[in-house]
Design an enzyme around this catalytic site. Structure first.
Site, PDB file in Angstrom:
ATOM      1  N   HIS A 288     -24.796 -26.254 -24.147  1.00  0.00           N
ATOM      2  CA  HIS A 288     -25.611 -25.487 -23.190  1.00  0.00           C
ATOM      3  C   HIS A 288     -24.796 -24.790 -22.109  1.00  0.00           C
ATOM      4  O   HIS A 288     -23.660 -25.166 -21.824  1.00  0.00           O
ATOM      5  CB  HIS A 288     -26.664 -26.401 -22.538  1.00  0.00           C
ATOM      6  CG  HIS A 288     -26.098 -27.683 -21.998  1.00  0.00           C
ATOM      7  ND1 HIS A 288     -26.092 -28.856 -22.721  1.00  0.00           N
ATOM      8  CD2 HIS A 288     -25.502 -27.983 -20.822  1.00  0.00           C
ATOM      9  CE1 HIS A 288     -25.532 -29.814 -22.012  1.00  0.00           C
ATOM     10  NE2 HIS A 288     -25.147 -29.311 -20.845  1.00  0.00           N
ATOM     11  N   ILE A 289     -25.430 -23.770 -21.538  1.00  0.00           N
ATOM     12  CA  ILE A 289     -24.914 -23.089 -20.347  1.00  0.00           C
ATOM     13  C   ILE A 289     -25.998 -23.228 -19.284  1.00  0.00           C
ATOM     14  O   ILE A 289     -27.165 -22.881 -19.534  1.00  0.00           O
ATOM     15  CB  ILE A 289     -24.644 -21.585 -20.652  1.00  0.00           C
ATOM     16  CG1 ILE A 289     -23.579 -21.433 -21.758  1.00  0.00           C
ATOM     17  CG2 ILE A 289     -24.223 -20.840 -19.387  1.00  0.00           C
ATOM     18  CD1 ILE A 289     -23.286 -19.990 -22.189  1.00  0.00           C
ATOM     19  N   TYR A 290     -25.651 -23.769 -18.112  1.00  0.00           N
ATOM     20  CA  TYR A 290     -26.643 -23.911 -17.027  1.00  0.00           C
ATOM     21  C   TYR A 290     -27.026 -22.529 -16.496  1.00  0.00           C
ATOM     22  O   TYR A 290     -26.218 -21.587 -16.527  1.00  0.00           O
ATOM     23  CB  TYR A 290     -26.078 -24.769 -15.888  1.00  0.00           C
ATOM     24  CG  TYR A 290     -26.017 -26.243 -16.222  1.00  0.00           C
ATOM     25  CD1 TYR A 290     -27.117 -27.074 -16.005  1.00  0.00           C
ATOM     26  CD2 TYR A 290     -24.872 -26.817 -16.768  1.00  0.00           C
ATOM     27  CE1 TYR A 290     -27.068 -28.437 -16.322  1.00  0.00           C
ATOM     28  CE2 TYR A 290     -24.818 -28.169 -17.086  1.00  0.00           C
ATOM     29  CZ  TYR A 290     -25.924 -28.976 -16.866  1.00  0.00           C
ATOM     30  OH  TYR A 290     -25.875 -30.319 -17.179  1.00  0.00           O
TER      31      TYR A 290
ATOM     32  N   CYS B 140     -20.612 -38.403 -22.737  1.00  0.00           N
ATOM     33  CA  CYS B 140     -20.956 -37.164 -23.450  1.00  0.00           C
ATOM     34  C   CYS B 140     -20.210 -37.104 -24.768  1.00  0.00           C
ATOM     35  O   CYS B 140     -20.812 -37.054 -25.827  1.00  0.00           O
ATOM     36  CB  CYS B 140     -20.654 -35.973 -22.561  1.00  0.00           C
ATOM     37  SG  CYS B 140     -21.841 -35.910 -21.211  1.00  0.00           S
TER      38      CYS B 140
ATOM     39  N   ASN C 110     -13.016 -30.633 -22.885  1.00  0.00           N
ATOM     40  CA  ASN C 110     -13.220 -31.493 -24.054  1.00  0.00           C
ATOM     41  C   ASN C 110     -12.383 -31.045 -25.250  1.00  0.00           C
ATOM     42  O   ASN C 110     -11.875 -31.878 -26.003  1.00  0.00           O
ATOM     43  CB  ASN C 110     -14.709 -31.564 -24.426  1.00  0.00           C
ATOM     44  CG  ASN C 110     -15.567 -32.216 -23.344  1.00  0.00           C
ATOM     45  OD1 ASN C 110     -16.651 -31.728 -23.013  1.00  0.00           O
ATOM     46  ND2 ASN C 110     -15.088 -33.305 -22.762  1.00  0.00           N
TER      47      ASN C 110
ATOM     48  N   SER D  22     -23.751 -33.980 -25.679  1.00  0.00           N
ATOM     49  CA  SER D  22     -24.219 -33.016 -24.688  1.00  0.00           C
ATOM     50  C   SER D  22     -23.001 -32.292 -24.128  1.00  0.00           C
ATOM     51  O   SER D  22     -21.997 -32.931 -23.820  1.00  0.00           O
ATOM     52  CB  SER D  22     -24.953 -33.800 -23.581  1.00  0.00           C
ATOM     53  OG  SER D  22     -25.280 -32.988 -22.477  1.00  0.00           O
ATOM     54  N   CYS D  23     -23.071 -30.963 -24.021  1.00  0.00           N
ATOM     55  CA  CYS D  23     -21.858 -30.216 -23.666  1.00  0.00           C
ATOM     56  C   CYS D  23     -22.155 -29.057 -22.728  1.00  0.00           C
ATOM     57  O   CYS D  23     -22.898 -28.127 -23.077  1.00  0.00           O
ATOM     58  CB  CYS D  23     -21.199 -29.709 -24.948  1.00  0.00           C
ATOM     59  SG  CYS D  23     -19.678 -28.828 -24.643  1.00  0.00           S
ATOM     60  N   ASP D  24     -21.566 -29.133 -21.543  1.00  0.00           N
ATOM     61  CA  ASP D  24     -21.601 -28.074 -20.527  1.00  0.00           C
ATOM     62  C   ASP D  24     -20.483 -27.102 -20.943  1.00  0.00           C
ATOM     63  O   ASP D  24     -19.307 -27.335 -20.659  1.00  0.00           O
ATOM     64  CB  ASP D  24     -21.323 -28.753 -19.178  1.00  0.00           C
ATOM     65  CG  ASP D  24     -21.158 -27.799 -18.012  1.00  0.00           C
ATOM     66  OD1 ASP D  24     -20.970 -26.599 -18.234  1.00  0.00           O
ATOM     67  OD2 ASP D  24     -21.194 -28.299 -16.871  1.00  0.00           O
TER      68      ASP D  24
HETATM   69  N1  LIG Z   1     -22.491 -30.963 -15.326  1.00  0.00           N
HETATM   70  C1  LIG Z   1     -21.401 -31.629 -15.773  1.00  0.00           C
HETATM   71  N2  LIG Z   1     -20.522 -30.971 -16.538  1.00  0.00           N
HETATM   72  C2  LIG Z   1     -19.392 -31.597 -16.992  1.00  0.00           C
HETATM   73  O1  LIG Z   1     -18.606 -30.946 -17.699  1.00  0.00           O
HETATM   74  C3  LIG Z   1     -19.195 -32.964 -16.652  1.00  0.00           C
HETATM   75  C4  LIG Z   1     -20.151 -33.634 -15.850  1.00  0.00           C
HETATM   76  N3  LIG Z   1     -21.239 -32.934 -15.416  1.00  0.00           N
HETATM   77  N4  LIG Z   1     -19.989 -34.917 -15.455  1.00  0.00           N
HETATM   78  C5  LIG Z   1     -18.941 -35.736 -16.033  1.00  0.00           C
HETATM   79  C6  LIG Z   1     -17.748 -34.977 -16.408  1.00  0.00           C
HETATM   80  C7  LIG Z   1     -16.897 -34.468 -15.285  1.00  0.00           C
HETATM   81  N5  LIG Z   1     -16.345 -33.249 -15.868  1.00  0.00           N
HETATM   82  C8  LIG Z   1     -15.908 -32.160 -15.111  1.00  0.00           C
HETATM   83  C9  LIG Z   1     -16.094 -32.155 -13.741  1.00  0.00           C
HETATM   84  C10 LIG Z   1     -15.673 -31.078 -12.991  1.00  0.00           C
HETATM   85  C11 LIG Z   1     -15.052 -30.005 -13.617  1.00  0.00           C
HETATM   86  C12 LIG Z   1     -14.575 -28.877 -12.764  1.00  0.00           C
HETATM   87  O2  LIG Z   1     -14.982 -28.732 -11.619  1.00  0.00           O
HETATM   88  N6  LIG Z   1     -13.695 -28.053 -13.280  1.00  0.00           N
HETATM   89  C13 LIG Z   1     -13.189 -26.877 -12.563  1.00  0.00           C
HETATM   90  C14 LIG Z   1     -12.008 -27.225 -11.691  1.00  0.00           C
HETATM   91  C15 LIG Z   1     -11.166 -28.353 -12.196  1.00  0.00           C
HETATM   92  C16 LIG Z   1      -9.980 -28.740 -11.327  1.00  0.00           C
HETATM   93  O3  LIG Z   1      -9.678 -28.054 -10.318  1.00  0.00           O
HETATM   94  O4  LIG Z   1      -9.335 -29.748 -11.674  1.00  0.00           O
HETATM   95  C17 LIG Z   1     -12.823 -25.834 -13.591  1.00  0.00           C
HETATM   96  O5  LIG Z   1     -12.764 -24.656 -13.192  1.00  0.00           O
HETATM   97  O6  LIG Z   1     -12.591 -26.173 -14.749  1.00  0.00           O
HETATM   98  C18 LIG Z   1     -14.856 -30.016 -14.989  1.00  0.00           C
HETATM   99  C19 LIG Z   1     -15.297 -31.097 -15.738  1.00  0.00           C
HETATM  100  C20 LIG Z   1     -16.817 -33.078 -17.205  1.00  0.00           C
HETATM  101  N7  LIG Z   1     -18.086 -33.722 -17.100  1.00  0.00           N
HETATM  102  O1  LIG Z   2     -16.934 -34.718 -21.085  1.00  0.00           O
HETATM  103  C1  LIG Z   2     -18.018 -34.221 -20.685  1.00  0.00           C
HETATM  104  C2  LIG Z   2     -18.852 -34.882 -19.805  1.00  0.00           C
HETATM  105  C3  LIG Z   2     -20.004 -34.287 -19.422  1.00  0.00           C
HETATM  106  N1  LIG Z   2     -20.349 -33.076 -19.884  1.00  0.00           N
HETATM  107  C4  LIG Z   2     -21.614 -32.455 -19.411  1.00  0.00           C
HETATM  108  C5  LIG Z   2     -22.723 -32.242 -20.394  1.00  0.00           C
HETATM  109  C6  LIG Z   2     -23.953 -32.203 -19.493  1.00  0.00           C
HETATM  110  O2  LIG Z   2     -24.072 -30.898 -18.905  1.00  0.00           O
HETATM  111  C7  LIG Z   2     -23.603 -33.192 -18.386  1.00  0.00           C
HETATM  112  C8  LIG Z   2     -24.168 -34.567 -18.646  1.00  0.00           C
HETATM  113  O3  LIG Z   2     -25.552 -34.523 -18.500  1.00  0.00           O
HETATM  114  P1  LIG Z   2     -26.564 -35.372 -19.416  1.00  0.00           P
HETATM  115  O4  LIG Z   2     -27.896 -35.135 -18.734  1.00  0.00           O
HETATM  116  O5  LIG Z   2     -26.144 -36.805 -19.329  1.00  0.00           O
HETATM  117  O6  LIG Z   2     -26.506 -34.821 -20.802  1.00  0.00           O
HETATM  118  O7  LIG Z   2     -22.190 -33.270 -18.396  1.00  0.00           O
HETATM  119  C9  LIG Z   2     -19.518 -32.388 -20.730  1.00  0.00           C
HETATM  120  O8  LIG Z   2     -19.779 -31.246 -21.150  1.00  0.00           O
HETATM  121  N2  LIG Z   2     -18.370 -32.992 -21.122  1.00  0.00           N
END
Ligand SMILES: Nc1nc(=O)c2c([nH]1)NC[C@@H]1CN(c3ccc(C(=O)N[C@@H](CCC(=O)O)C(=O)O)cc3)CN21
Ligand SMILES: O=c1ccn([C@H]2C[C@H](O)[C@@H](COP(=O)(O)O)O2)c(=O)[nH]1
Length: 283
Positions: free
Chosen positions: A221-223, A160, A191, A181-183
């Site tokens: 984006h926001i899901y 990403c 990030n 791409s950013c969740d």
């Molecule tokens: N949909 C999605 N969003 C992401 O941000 C993301 C992915 N997928 N896949 C790859 C990586 C993995 N990342 C992640 C995965 C999990 C959390 C998460 O669950 N965070 C919680 C708890 C973290 C903890 O306890 O360490 C939070 O409240 O921030 C955050 C980023 C960022 N990336």
């Molecule tokens: O460092 C990261 C890693 C992942 N993401 C988020 C952004 C998207 O919501 C998903 C990845 O989905 P794609 O379909 O491959 O775009 O994970 C993030 O924000 N930051």
């Protein structure tokens, strides 16, 4: 923190709904956001309107810098964030390139530290960048990239934040990071910390002063299942002042980062935050 909240509000006010096939969910989406972190001034960009698990974010970036390709290695560093993508995504579980439990495939640092060359062998981009910067050299192409279009089918997820470009002006180091791409509720919370950390640690191990880090996001984006919590809970809260971030000054080389450094080498002072919010995660 203001930049983060402004982006969240902009998505809610101006975002368009986009269906995402990979996750089967809709995302409220805007295109293009530019965030800036003044690392030299110590402006640590941490979310305060909910508890942020910032050490997890640093562990992720450390794993990328070490070239890890396995969720178990990330867990040993102190983060479980790669467990779901490595082990719960059906398309990846069915992928013949998956090497078994916890394998993430050829992504992030596994590509960045070992980038395949078309004429054979591979390039360790980070080693070259650290060597150049340490000598005070900036060839205008000090780019650490994780994006290899010919390897995307061999990874559990496309990177990403896929490019980190370093620049020197005198003895001040700058960073331009690009994210495709950013969740925003979950990923960006991490990030922002990672971009700040990357410039701070690279400046420290190359003997330079940190300047500013510029963070470009393309699709923010926001899901759909996160929207209510963001709009009705997190955005109703007043942010606190930013904490300050400290790195163990004994870290002076890439080898240090690759060998003995742990999360205990990083500290925050004065982190005040609101109650945690458990946002849904989409695999
Ligand atoms: N949909 C999605 N969003 C992401 O941000 C993301 C992915 N997928 N896949 C790859 C990586 C993995 N990342 C992640 C995965 C999990 C959390 C998460 O669950 N965070 C919680 C708890 C973290 C903890 O306890 O360490 C939070 O409240 O921030 C955050 C980023 C960022 N990336
Ligand atoms: O460092 C990261 C890693 C992942 N993401 C988020 C952004 C998207 O919501 C998903 C990845 O989905 P794609 O379909 O491959 O775009 O994970 C993030 O924000 N930051």
């Amino acid at each position: 923190m203001k930049q983060y909240l402004d982006l969240c509000r902009r998505i809610i006010d101006e975002g368009e709904w986009v269906a995402n096939e990979r996750t089967g969910k809709r995302c409220l989406t805007v295109i293009n956001a530019d965030l800036t972190y003044d690392v030299g001034a110590g402006e640590f960009p941490l979310v305060t309107t909910r508890k942020s698990y910032w050490k997890s974010a640093i562990a992720e970036m450390m794993g990328y810098l070490r070239g890890y390709d396995n969720a178990a290695d990330f867990r040993a560093l102190g983060t479980k964030t790669w467990d779901a993508n490595a082990n719960e995504n059906q398309a990846w579980l069915n992928n013949p390139y998956r090497k078994g439990e916890d394998d993430m495939g050829l992504c992030y640092g596994a590509i960045g530290r070992n980038f395949p060359k078309p004429d054979g062998g591979s390039v360790d981009q980070l080693r070259q960048i650290v060597d150049d910067l340490t000598k005070g050299q900036d060839n205008r192409g000090e780019i650490f990239t994780f994006y290899h279009p010919g390897a995307l089918h061999m990874a559990c997820l496309r990177p990403c934040m896929y490019s980190h470009h370093f620049s020197l002006l005198g003895d001040t180091l700058y960073l331009n990071s690009t994210q495709r791409s950013c969740d925003v509720p979950l990923g960006l919370n991490f990030n922002m910390v990672q971009v700040y950390f990357l410039l701070a640690i690279m400046a420290q191990i190359t003997g330079k002063k940190p300047g500013k880090a510029y963070h470009k996001i393309v699709n923010a984006h926001i899901y759909e299942d996160q929207l209510e919590l963001m709009r009705d809970v997190q955005l109703k809260r007043e942010p606190f002042a930013a904490p300050s971030f400290r790195i163990n000054p004994a870290i002076t080389s890439l080898e240090d980062l690759e060998t003995w450094v742990t999360l205990d080498d990083f500290e925050l002072e004065g982190y005040q935050f609101h109650e945690p919010i458990a946002y849904p995660f989409s695999v």
